[in-house]
Design a protein around this motif. Structure first.
Motif, mmCIF file in Angstrom:
data_model
loop_
_atom_site.group_PDB
_atom_site.id
_atom_site.type_symbol
_atom_site.label_atom_id
_atom_site.label_comp_id
_atom_site.label_asym_id
_atom_site.label_seq_id
_atom_site.Cartn_x
_atom_site.Cartn_y
_atom_site.Cartn_z
ATOM 1 N N ARG A 139 14.031 42.000 49.808
ATOM 2 C CA ARG A 139 13.822 42.224 51.239
ATOM 3 C C ARG A 139 12.973 43.489 51.374
ATOM 4 N NH1 ARG A 139 18.713 43.962 55.263
ATOM 5 N NH2 ARG A 139 17.323 45.071 56.665
ATOM 6 N N TYR A 140 12.007 43.475 52.295
ATOM 7 C CA TYR A 140 11.104 44.627 52.449
ATOM 8 C C TYR A 140 10.932 44.893 53.943
ATOM 9 C CZ TYR A 140 6.977 47.616 51.670
ATOM 10 O OH TYR A 140 6.091 48.664 51.631
ATOM 11 N N ASP A 141 11.336 46.065 54.391
ATOM 12 C CA ASP A 141 11.285 46.399 55.821
ATOM 13 C C ASP A 141 10.313 47.534 56.103
ATOM 14 O OD1 ASP A 141 13.570 44.704 56.535
ATOM 15 O OD2 ASP A 141 14.718 46.159 55.358
ATOM 16 N N ALA A 142 10.013 47.729 57.366
ATOM 17 C CA ALA A 142 9.256 48.913 57.814
ATOM 18 C C ALA A 142 10.245 49.863 58.485
ATOM 19 C CB ALA A 142 8.173 48.504 58.794
ATOM 20 N N ILE A 143 10.270 51.095 58.033
ATOM 21 C CA ILE A 143 11.207 52.080 58.601
ATOM 22 C C ILE A 143 10.418 53.251 59.177
ATOM 23 C CG2 ILE A 143 13.118 53.659 58.115
ATOM 24 C CD1 ILE A 143 13.916 51.867 55.772
ATOM 25 N N GLU A 144 10.491 53.415 60.489
ATOM 26 C CA GLU A 144 9.826 54.565 61.100
ATOM 27 C C GLU A 144 10.743 55.783 60.964
ATOM 28 O OE1 GLU A 144 7.217 54.039 64.381
ATOM 29 O OE2 GLU A 144 8.150 55.688 65.454
ATOM 30 N N LEU A 158 4.869 38.122 50.911
ATOM 31 C CA LEU A 158 4.035 37.079 50.287
ATOM 32 C C LEU A 158 4.077 37.196 48.758
ATOM 33 C CD1 LEU A 158 0.986 37.097 52.744
ATOM 34 C CD2 LEU A 158 2.579 35.198 52.368
ATOM 35 N N PHE A 159 4.008 38.440 48.250
ATOM 36 C CA PHE A 159 4.120 38.629 46.793
ATOM 37 C C PHE A 159 5.450 38.049 46.291
ATOM 38 C CE2 PHE A 159 1.487 42.880 46.723
ATOM 39 C CZ PHE A 159 0.309 42.158 46.784
ATOM 40 N N ALA A 160 6.533 38.365 47.014
ATOM 41 C CA ALA A 160 7.873 37.928 46.585
ATOM 42 C C ALA A 160 7.953 36.399 46.580
ATOM 43 C CB ALA A 160 8.926 38.519 47.517
ATOM 44 N N GLU A 161 7.403 35.812 47.630
ATOM 45 C CA GLU A 161 7.431 34.352 47.742
ATOM 46 C C GLU A 161 6.634 33.728 46.588
ATOM 47 O OE1 GLU A 161 6.437 33.241 51.802
ATOM 48 O OE2 GLU A 161 5.563 31.373 50.999
ATOM 49 N N ASN A 162 5.443 34.270 46.336
ATOM 50 C CA ASN A 162 4.561 33.693 45.313
ATOM 51 C C ASN A 162 5.087 33.879 43.898
ATOM 52 O OD1 ASN A 162 2.931 33.047 47.426
ATOM 53 N ND2 ASN A 162 1.414 34.659 47.069
ATOM 54 N N PRO A 203 5.017 45.021 54.942
ATOM 55 C CA PRO A 203 6.098 44.038 54.873
ATOM 56 C C PRO A 203 5.565 42.617 54.640
ATOM 57 C CG PRO A 203 6.533 45.588 56.634
ATOM 58 C CD PRO A 203 5.128 45.873 56.151
ATOM 59 N N ARG A 204 4.479 42.275 55.295
ATOM 60 C CA ARG A 204 3.925 40.921 55.121
ATOM 61 C C ARG A 204 3.380 40.744 53.701
ATOM 62 N NH1 ARG A 204 -0.861 37.907 58.104
ATOM 63 N NH2 ARG A 204 -0.457 35.849 57.221
ATOM 64 N N LEU A 242 -4.714 38.281 50.303
ATOM 65 C CA LEU A 242 -5.823 38.872 51.051
ATOM 66 C C LEU A 242 -6.412 37.842 52.026
ATOM 67 C CD1 LEU A 242 -7.602 41.313 51.516
ATOM 68 C CD2 LEU A 242 -8.953 40.692 49.512
ATOM 69 N N ALA A 243 -6.538 36.610 51.556
ATOM 70 C CA ALA A 243 -7.073 35.554 52.430
ATOM 71 C C ALA A 243 -6.144 35.331 53.619
ATOM 72 C CB ALA A 243 -7.257 34.263 51.630
ATOM 73 N N ALA A 244 -4.833 35.367 53.367
ATOM 74 C CA ALA A 244 -3.870 35.169 54.464
ATOM 75 C C ALA A 244 -3.991 36.298 55.487
ATOM 76 C CB ALA A 244 -2.446 35.112 53.904
ATOM 77 N N LEU A 245 -4.160 37.531 55.008
ATOM 78 C CA LEU A 245 -4.285 38.675 55.930
ATOM 79 C C LEU A 245 -5.564 38.583 56.749
ATOM 80 C CD1 LEU A 245 -3.181 41.822 53.888
ATOM 81 C CD2 LEU A 245 -1.850 40.508 55.495
ATOM 82 N N ARG A 246 -6.604 38.054 56.126
ATOM 83 C CA ARG A 246 -7.881 37.931 56.855
ATOM 84 C C ARG A 246 -7.868 36.719 57.775
ATOM 85 N NH1 ARG A 246 -11.199 41.988 55.443
ATOM 86 N NH2 ARG A 246 -11.410 42.574 53.252
#
Ligand code: ATR
Length: 280
Positions: free
Chosen positions: A36-41, A26-30, A21-22, A274-278
């Motif tokens: 909208r992108y969610d996590a569905i268990e 970020l891709f969408a923002e950039n 989701p993150r 990738l930098a943001a995730l790190r």
């Protein structure tokens, strides 16, 4: 009233820890894409039903993670060539004919992380792949397409390595000169430019029963796993004298970028994500 954002999600179990989701936000923002992108268990046994309901609601695309990639493969009406050989699907979308399409972007994610992010050549190199489960099967076709000189698949259970080599020997183009070998961990022989860990041993905090002699000062090691710190495999590889040790976070971001491209037709830039995730 503004139109609702196109909806995407990752389905898995568990999925709460997913970074997807993150990454997609970020891709969408950039790229200024409204989505909208969610996590569905999804409970085990309910996968097919939940996928159908998601798309019947008019939603756009799904990332599929553990343990549903194989179920997604069976569910997809149409599969890309790389998804067919991977035996697993991590990307689903419905086309204009209402047909459910499946792809597997893991292998291209690995290849892009190696060749573009880390400048590590694959063509004409000697590669050792450790493991012969679903994760390895998912990346072999794109690796073979890069035309390395050799891929040795080594696995704790030798028969599974043999089986994979058999499948991919038949699938590869006759013009591709790559040599494919299978062996068990104690039979690994030769010099390798690149060693890729695709076993689940790191997840269990276990070191592989592999001799450190397979690593020389020029060997690059790549763990398809990642974690908050150095992975168990990369620690072992570094202590065994590898030239460079890379974890699979870049692969995760690159496979997501390929999904984003499939769904949106726009290729997002990955370095800043990738930098943001790190946390840089
Ligand atoms: P995945 O989808 O993560 O690939 P999998 O299909 O269950 O999961 O495959 C797991 C892989 O990790 C296999 O290659 C497995 O070896 P076996 O085929 O011998 O089971 C390997 N693996 C898991 N735990 C391991 C360990 N502790 N030591 C060595 N290999 C291990």
């Amino acid at each position: 009233m503004a139109a609702p954002a196109d909806r995407y999600a990752v389905m898995g179990n568990p999925v709460a820890h997913s970074k997807s989701p993150r990454i997609h936000a970020l891709f969408a923002e950039n790229t200024q894409q409204k989505l909208r992108y969610d996590a569905i268990e999804v409970a085990i046994g309910l996968f097919e039903e939940r996928v159908a309901a998601f798309f019947n609601d008019g939603n756009h695309g799904l990332s599929i993670t553990v343990p549903f990639k194989e179920a997604a493969w069976y569910l997809a009406d149409k599969k890309t060539a790389r998804a067919k050989t991977a035996g697993a699907v991590n990307t689903l979308w419905r086309d204009e004919n209402n047909c459910l399409n499946g792809d597997n972007t893991d292998g291209i994610g690995l290849v892009r992380d190696l060749t573009e992010n880390h400048d590590i050549p694959v063509k004409n190199t000697r590669i050792l792949v450790l493991g012969a489960g679903g994760a390895v099967r998912g990346v072999l076709a794109p690796l073979i397409n890069e035309q390395p000189a050799l891929i040795t698949v080594a696995n704790r259970t030798f028969s599974k390595a043999e089986e994979l080599v058999e499948i991919f020997s038949q699938e590869k183009k006759s013009s591709n000169q790559v040599r494919l070998n299978a062996c068990s961990f104690d039979m690994i022989q030769g010099d390798f430019d690149l060693i890729i860990n695709g076993t689940a041993a790191s997840l269990q905090g276990q070191t592989l029963p592999v001799s450190p002699d397979i690593i020389n000062p020029e060997t690059v090691c790549y763990d398809m796993m990642y974690g908050s710190g150095e992975t168990v495999f990369n620690k072992w590889a570094r202590e065994s004298g590898a030239l460079k040790c890379i974890d699979g976070l870049g692969m995760l971001v690159e496979q997501a970028a390929e999904q984003f491209f499939i769904w949106r037709g726009v290729r997002p830039e990955t370095a800043s994500v990738l930098a943001a995730l790190r946390g840089c």
